[in-house]
Design a protein around this motif. Structure first.
Motif, short mmCIF file in Angstrom:
data_model
loop_
_atom_site.label_atom_id
_atom_site.label_comp_id
_atom_site.label_asym_id
_atom_site.label_seq_id
_atom_site.Cartn_x
_atom_site.Cartn_y
_atom_site.Cartn_z
N GLY A 10 -25.94 -51.46 40.03
CA GLY A 10 -26.37 -52.49 40.77
C GLY A 10 -27.40 -51.80 41.92
N SER A 11 -27.36 -52.27 43.15
CA SER A 11 -28.33 -51.81 44.12
C SER A 11 -28.05 -50.22 44.40
N ALA A 12 -26.82 -50.08 44.79
CA ALA A 12 -26.28 -48.58 44.97
C ALA A 12 -26.49 -47.73 43.80
N GLY A 13 -25.88 -48.34 42.58
CA GLY A 13 -25.63 -47.30 41.48
C GLY A 13 -27.29 -47.07 41.00
N LEU A 31 -22.02 -47.03 34.11
CA LEU A 31 -21.47 -48.18 33.45
C LEU A 31 -21.79 -49.36 34.04
N GLU A 32 -22.00 -50.21 33.41
CA GLU A 32 -22.32 -51.48 33.96
C GLU A 32 -21.56 -52.60 33.02
N ALA A 33 -21.03 -53.48 33.76
CA ALA A 33 -20.00 -54.63 33.12
C ALA A 33 -21.20 -55.53 32.41
N ASP A 57 -23.74 -64.04 37.02
CA ASP A 57 -23.12 -64.12 38.24
C ASP A 57 -21.59 -64.12 38.17
N TRP A 58 -21.07 -63.00 38.89
CA TRP A 58 -19.68 -63.21 39.04
C TRP A 58 -19.15 -64.27 39.55
N ALA A 59 -19.87 -64.86 40.55
CA ALA A 59 -19.36 -66.46 40.64
C ALA A 59 -18.10 -66.37 41.61
N GLY A 83 -27.61 -55.49 39.54
CA GLY A 83 -26.71 -56.22 40.30
C GLY A 83 -27.08 -57.27 41.07
N SER A 84 -26.81 -57.11 42.52
CA SER A 84 -27.21 -58.31 43.25
C SER A 84 -28.45 -58.35 43.64
N SER A 85 -29.27 -57.04 43.64
CA SER A 85 -30.68 -57.37 43.55
C SER A 85 -31.34 -57.99 42.60
N ILE A 87 -30.72 -61.21 41.98
CA ILE A 87 -30.16 -62.53 42.39
C ILE A 87 -30.49 -62.62 43.97
N HIS A 88 -30.78 -61.42 44.58
CA HIS A 88 -30.90 -61.64 46.12
C HIS A 88 -32.12 -62.18 46.72
N ALA A 89 -32.26 -62.41 47.82
CA ALA A 89 -33.55 -62.87 48.28
C ALA A 89 -34.59 -62.21 48.93
N MET A 90 -34.53 -60.96 48.70
CA MET A 90 -35.52 -59.97 48.57
C MET A 90 -36.10 -59.58 49.98
N ALA A 91 -35.21 -59.91 50.98
CA ALA A 91 -35.64 -59.47 52.35
C ALA A 91 -35.38 -58.10 52.64
N HIS A 92 -36.16 -57.42 53.12
CA HIS A 92 -35.81 -55.74 53.37
C HIS A 92 -36.02 -55.65 54.81
N ARG A 216 -16.59 -53.17 31.04
CA ARG A 216 -16.01 -53.55 32.03
C ARG A 216 -14.80 -52.58 32.53
N VAL A 217 -15.10 -51.97 33.68
CA VAL A 217 -14.21 -51.01 33.98
C VAL A 217 -12.75 -51.49 34.65
N HIS A 218 -11.92 -51.19 33.76
CA HIS A 218 -10.55 -51.85 34.22
C HIS A 218 -9.71 -50.93 35.40
N ASP A 478 -21.40 -47.75 48.14
CA ASP A 478 -22.10 -49.01 47.77
C ASP A 478 -21.85 -49.92 49.43
N ALA A 479 -22.06 -51.12 49.11
CA ALA A 479 -21.76 -51.97 50.44
C ALA A 479 -20.34 -52.02 51.05
N SER A 480 -19.58 -51.65 50.38
CA SER A 480 -18.07 -51.39 50.90
C SER A 480 -17.72 -50.33 51.77
N GLY A 488 -29.10 -57.25 60.15
CA GLY A 488 -29.77 -58.23 59.07
C GLY A 488 -29.26 -57.98 58.00
N PRO A 489 -29.99 -58.66 56.90
CA PRO A 489 -29.79 -58.23 55.34
C PRO A 489 -29.58 -56.85 55.24
N VAL A 490 -28.39 -56.79 54.37
CA VAL A 490 -27.93 -55.23 54.24
C VAL A 490 -28.31 -54.32 53.14
N HIS A 491 -29.26 -55.15 52.29
CA HIS A 491 -29.74 -54.27 51.10
C HIS A 491 -30.47 -52.88 51.40
N ALA A 492 -31.32 -53.20 52.27
CA ALA A 492 -31.83 -51.87 52.75
C ALA A 492 -30.90 -50.79 53.08
#
Ligand code: FAD
Length: 509
Positions: A10-13, A31-33, A57-59, A83-85, A87-92, A216-218, A478-480, A488-492
Motif C-alpha cells: 500500500g502507501s507505506a509499503g 507481499l500483497e493480498a 475494497d476490504w470494506a 493499497g488505500s492510495s 481509492i483515496h481522495a488524493m489530497a496531500h 494473504r498473510v495469516h 504504516d498509519a498505525s 489533515g488527511p494523513v497520507h502525506a
C-alpha cells in the motif's frame, strides 16, 4: 528467503520497497493480498467515491457508534497494489509542524519531529510550484496545486472565507496551515497517481526486489522472540516466506490484526478469539482514532453546479474555532466545499449538479477507541470501535465547526450559488439540535490511525525505531504507528514515516 519482507504494497509499503531496494545488496520482498489495479475507474479522480465496495475494497464496518446515533460506518481500505492510495481522495496535506511535536515527545526522538520529517516530505514529492526549502521538485510523487481547474462554487466559498478574514495561505504544505487554499492533489495529467504508481511500479525491474501479489498473510513465524518470516495463504493453499526482518505495512486495521492473529495483543481478547497468547500487549489495536466530517451543511443551488474537474472536494479551509482570522499554530477545525452535494446516509440525498455541501470537522479529535480480533482466521472480521464523539471536546468542536460552515455558507460571496440551506435547514438552531445533527450527519474522513502507536513508554507497541516492543526482527511502518493524528488527511505523513524509517534502517546497516 529475503533480507527484508514487507507485508502490504500500500502507501507505506510502496515507499519502503522503493527506498530499501535502492541498496543493491538487500533482497527485498513485498507481499500483497490483492492484485494489480485493473479497474480503469481508479485512475479517474472524479470516480473516487464510487470505488468503495468494489472487489478490491476490504470494506470493513465499524461497530454501531453511540456518538453517531447508533450508526455503523463503512470503512473502505484498498486491497490491491497501491493499497488505500488507489481509492483515496488524493489530497496531500502534511499537517502543521506542531502536529509532530507530540510524536517526538512520545518517542524521545527528533526523527519524528517536523524538522526530522521535512527531508522526507521533500524527497517524496515533485511539487508543481517547484523546489524550495519547504518543497521537493523532483521526487516520484506529483503534488499538484490546481488553479484554473477549481470549480466555480469552490472559488466562491474560498472568497467567502477571505471576506470573513480567514488568512490567505495559497497552499497547505508551505508552512502555515490556517487559511484559504486549494487542495494540493496527487494527480498528473488528469489521472490519479497512487503510491504504487509513484514509488513501487517504476522500480519493479530492480533485480533485488520481488513483489508477490495474491498473498494473504495469516500470521508471523517465530523462533523464540525472533520473527523469522510469515505464514500466508496463496490461492487457498498455505505458503511460508522467510526473512531476516519483517516490516508490517498492512495499514491501521490490518497490521494490528496480523499481530493479534500471531498471538501478540491483549491477552483477554486473544483468548476470547481462540488465539494462543505469545505476548500480552494491551496497546495493540488500542488508541484507534480518526477524523470525522459532518456531511453536511447542504445547499440547493440557484443554478446548475458544473461537475468537478478534479476530485469534488477541492479546498480544505483550516481554522481556529475561536478566531477564524488567526493565522498562527495548528488549527482546531476544518471546512471543505464539495461541488457534489454530499450527505450522510441518514439525510435526504440531493441530486448531483443541483446543490453543494460545506463539510466541517474537528482536526484533533480526543476520542480514542480500539479494534480487535474476533477469531483466528483470515476471514474473521475485526471488531472496530473508533468511539466517535465520546469526548466533550469533539462534540463541542463538531458543533462549532458546523456553525462556521453555516457562516461561510450564508456569506454574500456565495449568493450567486445559494438558493436555500437544505441541511440542517433553517429550523435547526441551538447547541442540542446541532449536536444531534452532527451525530446523524458525520461520516468518516477515512483517516484511521494509532493502533500500533510509537512511543518510549512500556505500553507503546513500537519504539522510536518502529521496532515492535518485546520481539526481534519485526517493525510496523504504516498509519498505525501514528500516536496522535495530524491536522489533515494523513497520507502525506504515512509516506514520510516510511521514507524516514527506510533511511534510518539503511543507515543502521
Ligand atoms: P494501505 O495503503 O491501506 O496499505 C495496506 C496494504 O496492505 C494494502 O494494499 C492491503 O491490501 C495490504 N494488506 C492488508 N492485510 C494484508 C494481509 N493480511 N496480507 C497481505 N497484504 C495485506 N488520505 C489523504 O491524505 N488524503 C486523502 O484525500 C485521503 N482520502 C481517503 C479516502 C478513502 C476512501 C480512503 C480509504 C482513505 C483516504 N485517505 C486519504 C487515507 C490514506 O489513503 C491512508 O491513510 C493511507 O493510504 C494508509 O496507508 P497504509 O500504508 O497505512 O495502508
Amino acid at each position: 528467503s529475503f533480507d527484508v519482507l514487507i507485508v502490504g504494497a500500500g502507501s507505506a509499503g510502496s515507499v519502503l520497497a522503493w527506498r530499501l531496494s535502492e541498496e543493491p545488496g538487500l533482497r527485498v520482498g513485498v507481499l500483497e493480498a490483492g492484485g494489480h489495479p485493473d479497474d480503469p475507474d481508479i485512475a479517474i479522480p472524479q470516480k473516487w467515491p464510487v470505488l468503495q465496495d468494489r472487489p478490491y475494497d476490504w470494506a470493513y464496518r465499524t461497530l454501531p457508534q453511540a456518538g453517531t446515533a447508533g450508526r455503523v460506518h463503512p470503512w473502505p481500505r484498498g486491497r490491491l497494489v497501491g493499497g488505500s492510495s488507489c481509492i483515496h481522495a488524493m489530497a496531500h496535506v502534511r499537517g502543521h509542524a506542531d502536529d509532530f511535536a507530540p510524536w517526538a515527545e512520545a518517542t524521545g526522538s527528533d526523527a519524528w519531529s517536523h524538522a526530522g520529517l521535512l527531508p522526507s516530505f521533500r524527497r517524496i514529492e515533485a511539487f508543481s510550484g517547484g523546489a524550495s526549502a519547504q518543497h521537493g521538485g523532483d521526487g516520484p510523487l506529483p503534488v499538484w496545486l490546481p488553479d484554473a481547474e477549481l470549480a466555480p462554487v469552490v472559488r466562491a466559498y474560498m472568497a467567502a472565507g477571505l471576506a470573513r478574514g480567514v488568512p490567505h495561505i495559497g497552499e497547505h504544505n508551505g508552512g502555515p496551515l490556517k487559511g484559504v487554499a486549494a487542495n494540493s492533489l496527487t494527480i498528473r495529467d488528469g489521472r490519479r497517481v497512487s503510491a504504487a504508481d509513484a514509488f513501487l511500479v517504476p522500480v519493479l525491474g530492480r533485480p533485488n526486489l520481488t513483489l508477490v501479489t495474491g498473498v494473504r498473510v495469516h500470521r508471523l513465524a517465530f523462533d523464540g522472540d525472533r520473527v523469522t518470516g510469515v505464514e500466508a495463504e496463496v490461492d487457498g493453499r498455505p505458503a511460508r516466506f522467510s526473512a531476516g526482518t519483517v516490516l508490517l505495512a498492512a495499514g491501521a486495521v490490518a497490521s494490528p490484526l496480523l499481530l493479534m492473529r500471531s498471538g501478540v495483543g491483549p491477552a483477554a481478547d486473544l483468548s476470547r478469539a481462540g488465539i494462543p497468547v505469545r505476548l500480552d500487549r494491551a496497546g495493540v489495536g488500542d488508541n484507534l482514532h480518526d477524523h470525522m466530517l459532518t456531511a453536511g451543511n447542504v445547499y440547493r443551488a440557484r443554478r446548475p453546479v458544473p461537475p468537478s474537474r478534479l476530485q469534488h472536494s477541492e479546498s480544505l479551509m483550516y481554522l481556529d474555532a475561536d478566531d477564524p482570522t488567526r493565522a498562527d499554530g495548528a488549527p482546531s477545525v476544518v471546512l471543505g466545499c464539495v461541488a457534489a452535494p454530499t450527505t450522510s446516509e441518514r439525510l435526504a440525498p440531493v441530486d448531483y449538479g443541483t446543490g453543494f455541501t460545506i463539510l466541517s470537522g474537528v482536526t484533533h479529535p480526543t476520542s480514542r477507541g480500539r479494534l480487535t480480533v474476533t477469531g483466528p482466521g483470515l476471514d474473521d472480521a475485526p471488531s472496530i470501535d473508533p468511539a466517535y464523539f465520546t469526548t466533550d471536546h469533539d462534540r463541542e468542536l463538531g458543533v462549532r465547526a458546523l456553525e462556521l460552515a453555516r457562516e461561510i455558507g450564508a456569506a454574500p460571496e456565495l449568493a450567486d450559488w445559494r438558493a436555500e440551506e437544505i441541511h440542517p435547514g433553517p429550523a435547526v438552531r441551538g447547541r442540542a439540535a446541532l449536536a444531534a445533527f452532527v451525530a446523524e450527519a458525520s461520516i468518516t474522513h477515512h483517516h484511521p490511525v494509532g493502533t500500533c502507536r510509537m512511543g518510549a513508554d512500556a505500553d507503546a507497541v513500537v519504539d522510536a525505531r518502529l521496532k515492535v516492543n518485546g520481539l526481534d526482527g519485526l517493525h510496523v511502518v504504516d498509519a498505525s504507528v501514528i500516536p496522535s493524528i495530524t491536522s489533515g488527511p494523513v497520507h502525506a505523513a504515512v509516506l514520510a514515516i516510511a521514507d524516514r524509517f527506510a533511511g534510518d534502517f539503511l543507515a543502521a546497516g
